[in-house]
Scaffold this motif. Sequence first.
Motif, mmCIF file in Angstrom:
data_model
loop_
_atom_site.group_PDB
_atom_site.id
_atom_site.type_symbol
_atom_site.label_atom_id
_atom_site.label_comp_id
_atom_site.label_asym_id
_atom_site.label_seq_id
_atom_site.Cartn_x
_atom_site.Cartn_y
_atom_site.Cartn_z
ATOM 1 N N LEU A 119 38.183 42.637 52.155
ATOM 2 C CA LEU A 119 37.381 43.881 52.758
ATOM 3 C C LEU A 119 38.876 44.282 54.380
ATOM 4 C CD1 LEU A 119 33.588 43.622 53.428
ATOM 5 C CD2 LEU A 119 35.206 44.951 51.292
ATOM 6 N N GLY A 120 39.165 43.299 54.528
ATOM 7 C CA GLY A 120 39.875 43.519 55.729
ATOM 8 C C GLY A 120 41.171 43.734 55.183
ATOM 9 N N VAL A 121 41.677 43.026 54.160
ATOM 10 C CA VAL A 121 43.154 43.064 54.160
ATOM 11 C C VAL A 121 42.674 44.472 52.672
ATOM 12 C CG1 VAL A 121 44.474 42.584 51.435
ATOM 13 C CG2 VAL A 121 43.528 41.050 52.897
ATOM 14 N N LEU A 122 41.601 45.444 52.861
ATOM 15 C CA LEU A 122 41.829 46.504 51.923
ATOM 16 C C LEU A 122 42.222 48.080 52.892
ATOM 17 C CD1 LEU A 122 39.206 46.068 48.905
ATOM 18 C CD2 LEU A 122 41.752 46.379 48.489
ATOM 19 N N GLN A 123 41.859 47.190 54.686
ATOM 20 C CA GLN A 123 41.829 48.121 55.377
ATOM 21 C C GLN A 123 42.746 48.328 55.842
ATOM 22 O OE1 GLN A 123 39.455 50.015 57.542
ATOM 23 N NE2 GLN A 123 38.218 50.064 56.194
ATOM 24 N N THR A 124 44.039 46.954 55.291
ATOM 25 C CA THR A 124 44.911 46.686 56.521
ATOM 26 C C THR A 124 46.432 47.102 55.446
ATOM 27 O OG1 THR A 124 43.850 45.375 57.499
ATOM 28 C CG2 THR A 124 46.404 45.356 57.389
ATOM 29 N N LEU A 125 45.927 47.308 53.965
ATOM 30 C CA LEU A 125 47.222 46.885 53.140
ATOM 31 C C LEU A 125 47.450 48.272 51.877
ATOM 32 C CD1 LEU A 125 48.185 43.234 52.378
ATOM 33 C CD2 LEU A 125 48.780 45.041 54.180
ATOM 34 N N PRO A 126 48.682 49.209 50.944
ATOM 35 C CA PRO A 126 48.163 50.035 50.889
ATOM 36 C C PRO A 126 48.161 49.183 49.204
ATOM 37 C CG PRO A 126 50.105 49.622 51.955
ATOM 38 C CD PRO A 126 49.393 48.560 52.162
ATOM 39 N N ILE A 127 46.938 48.275 49.344
ATOM 40 C CA ILE A 127 46.845 47.631 47.394
ATOM 41 C C ILE A 127 45.940 47.953 47.066
ATOM 42 C CG2 ILE A 127 48.407 45.954 48.288
ATOM 43 C CD1 ILE A 127 45.651 43.866 48.721
ATOM 44 N N PHE A 128 44.533 49.132 47.460
ATOM 45 C CA PHE A 128 43.625 49.564 46.435
ATOM 46 C C PHE A 128 42.922 49.075 45.239
ATOM 47 C CE2 PHE A 128 39.783 51.753 45.478
ATOM 48 C CZ PHE A 128 38.420 51.390 46.145
ATOM 49 N N ASP A 129 44.350 49.849 44.602
ATOM 50 C CA ASP A 129 44.118 50.417 43.223
ATOM 51 C C ASP A 129 44.607 48.882 42.497
ATOM 52 O OD1 ASP A 129 43.132 52.445 43.274
ATOM 53 O OD2 ASP A 129 44.653 53.562 43.201
ATOM 54 N N ARG A 130 45.603 48.165 43.363
ATOM 55 C CA ARG A 130 46.014 46.843 42.422
ATOM 56 C C ARG A 130 45.363 45.732 42.414
ATOM 57 N NH1 ARG A 130 51.829 46.587 45.553
ATOM 58 N NH2 ARG A 130 52.426 48.165 46.413
ATOM 59 N N GLY A 147 40.613 40.767 43.150
ATOM 60 C CA GLY A 147 39.868 41.640 42.752
ATOM 61 C C GLY A 147 40.640 42.790 43.185
ATOM 62 N N GLN A 148 40.289 43.927 43.017
ATOM 63 C CA GLN A 148 40.677 45.295 42.672
ATOM 64 C C GLN A 148 39.614 46.305 42.978
ATOM 65 O OE1 GLN A 148 42.418 45.733 38.351
ATOM 66 N NE2 GLN A 148 43.985 47.332 38.816
ATOM 67 N N ALA A 149 40.375 47.649 43.389
ATOM 68 C CA ALA A 149 39.356 48.419 43.909
ATOM 69 C C ALA A 149 38.238 48.586 44.394
ATOM 70 C CB ALA A 149 39.412 49.532 42.296
ATOM 71 N N GLY A 150 38.241 47.030 45.297
ATOM 72 C CA GLY A 150 37.242 46.703 46.413
ATOM 73 C C GLY A 150 35.945 45.589 45.569
ATOM 74 N N ASN A 151 36.346 45.473 43.656
ATOM 75 C CA ASN A 151 35.419 45.005 43.056
ATOM 76 C C ASN A 151 36.055 43.619 43.324
ATOM 77 O OD1 ASN A 151 33.932 47.206 42.482
ATOM 78 N ND2 ASN A 151 35.483 47.690 41.585
ATOM 79 N N ILE A 152 35.214 42.267 43.203
ATOM 80 C CA ILE A 152 35.435 40.500 43.411
ATOM 81 C C ILE A 152 35.315 40.578 41.833
ATOM 82 C CG2 ILE A 152 34.552 38.832 43.623
ATOM 83 C CD1 ILE A 152 34.208 39.561 46.513
ATOM 84 N N ILE A 153 36.544 39.787 40.842
ATOM 85 C CA ILE A 153 36.558 39.308 39.870
ATOM 86 C C ILE A 153 35.784 38.026 39.725
ATOM 87 C CG2 ILE A 153 38.199 39.270 37.929
ATOM 88 C CD1 ILE A 153 39.641 41.497 39.153
ATOM 89 N N ARG A 199 45.602 32.043 36.198
ATOM 90 C CA ARG A 199 46.035 32.128 34.514
ATOM 91 C C ARG A 199 45.516 33.383 33.579
ATOM 92 N NH1 ARG A 199 48.354 27.349 36.453
ATOM 93 N NH2 ARG A 199 46.732 26.159 35.210
ATOM 94 N N LEU A 200 43.958 32.863 34.072
ATOM 95 C CA LEU A 200 43.285 33.825 33.070
ATOM 96 C C LEU A 200 43.197 35.352 33.515
ATOM 97 C CD1 LEU A 200 40.700 33.564 30.711
ATOM 98 C CD2 LEU A 200 38.614 32.905 32.387
ATOM 99 N N HIS A 201 42.701 35.497 34.785
ATOM 100 C CA HIS A 201 42.450 36.572 35.350
ATOM 101 C C HIS A 201 43.376 37.461 34.936
ATOM 102 C CE1 HIS A 201 37.989 36.311 35.409
ATOM 103 N NE2 HIS A 201 38.556 35.318 35.917
ATOM 104 N N GLY A 202 45.005 37.516 35.701
ATOM 105 C CA GLY A 202 46.050 37.650 36.108
ATOM 106 C C GLY A 202 45.868 38.281 37.271
ATOM 107 N N PHE A 203 47.068 38.807 38.149
ATOM 108 C CA PHE A 203 47.291 39.256 39.078
ATOM 109 C C PHE A 203 48.515 40.139 39.196
ATOM 110 C CE2 PHE A 203 48.817 35.237 40.277
ATOM 111 C CZ PHE A 203 50.074 35.712 40.876
ATOM 112 N N GLU A 204 48.466 41.674 39.704
ATOM 113 C CA GLU A 204 50.126 41.983 40.383
ATOM 114 C C GLU A 204 50.747 41.263 41.602
ATOM 115 O OE1 GLU A 204 48.971 46.325 39.946
ATOM 116 O OE2 GLU A 204 46.894 46.116 38.741
ATOM 117 N N THR A 205 50.054 41.992 42.721
ATOM 118 C CA THR A 205 49.910 40.685 43.419
ATOM 119 C C THR A 205 49.301 40.017 44.730
ATOM 120 O OG1 THR A 205 50.563 43.380 44.105
ATOM 121 C CG2 THR A 205 50.800 41.937 45.794
#
Length: 252
Positions: A119-130, A147-153, A199-205
């Motif tokens: 939640l803190g990272v989402l407040q600080t960095l422009p990465i919400f949709d990633r 995580g993505q869009a505030g949801n924990i995967i 590796r199973l879930h993958g990530f963009e950033t």
Amino acid sequence: MTEALAAIDIGTNSFHLVVVKLKDSDRFEILAQEKEVVRLGSGSKDMKVLKDDAMNRGIEALKRFRQIAEISQADIRAVATSAVREAVNKDAFLVRAKQEAGIEVEVISGFEEARLIYLGVLQTLPIFDRKILLIDIGGGSTEFLIGQAGNIIDANSLKLGAIRMTDRFFNDEPIEAKHLNKCREHVKAYINPMARRVRLHGFETAVGSSGTVLSIAQMVQVLRKQEATRSLSNFVFSRSELAEVIKILTKA
């Protein structure tokens, strides 16, 4: 609605305070920020016992934080992570915090710790949709979260903190290659199950937070012949630059 709020993070290595004035439901102004290196979890290789001198340092830090919060008449919420979470004598610290510093401390789980960091990272960095891989290296544990869009995967907390590893593998002088190799083998064994899930879930950033990652970023700045700065939010470095920092550190 309360005008001011104070948040205290009781970590294994350092304690953090931030006092904010609420502007509306989702905006705030920072009134005060403090950090104190307490090393609450140091001196016990298995981190099962909080030492008396470490507790004393912690209580003094909390007393000072309370005084700062009271200047703004802020309501205080304090949370404790790995060092307190694992200690068999954590109740002694919690009682002292309430009686001597006047602060009620909530001990949170590793999953909740990862969630709050996200939640803190989402407040600080422009990465919400990633889709991000968040890694927070603390003193007692390292939190992993996808995580993505505030949801924990996926999320996990592993007992791989900087102080924990130092106390376990690097307490003897001089530090030799065998100590480093033993530490690396230990970390690989712990990290493999989480690495498979990543590796199973993958990530963009990939996003790193906390003091260890900040120190690495500052070393990268020096390698680039840039002036090291205290605040490095949104600073980006490459895998090869990370490898070069590791090479320099291990050679030393």
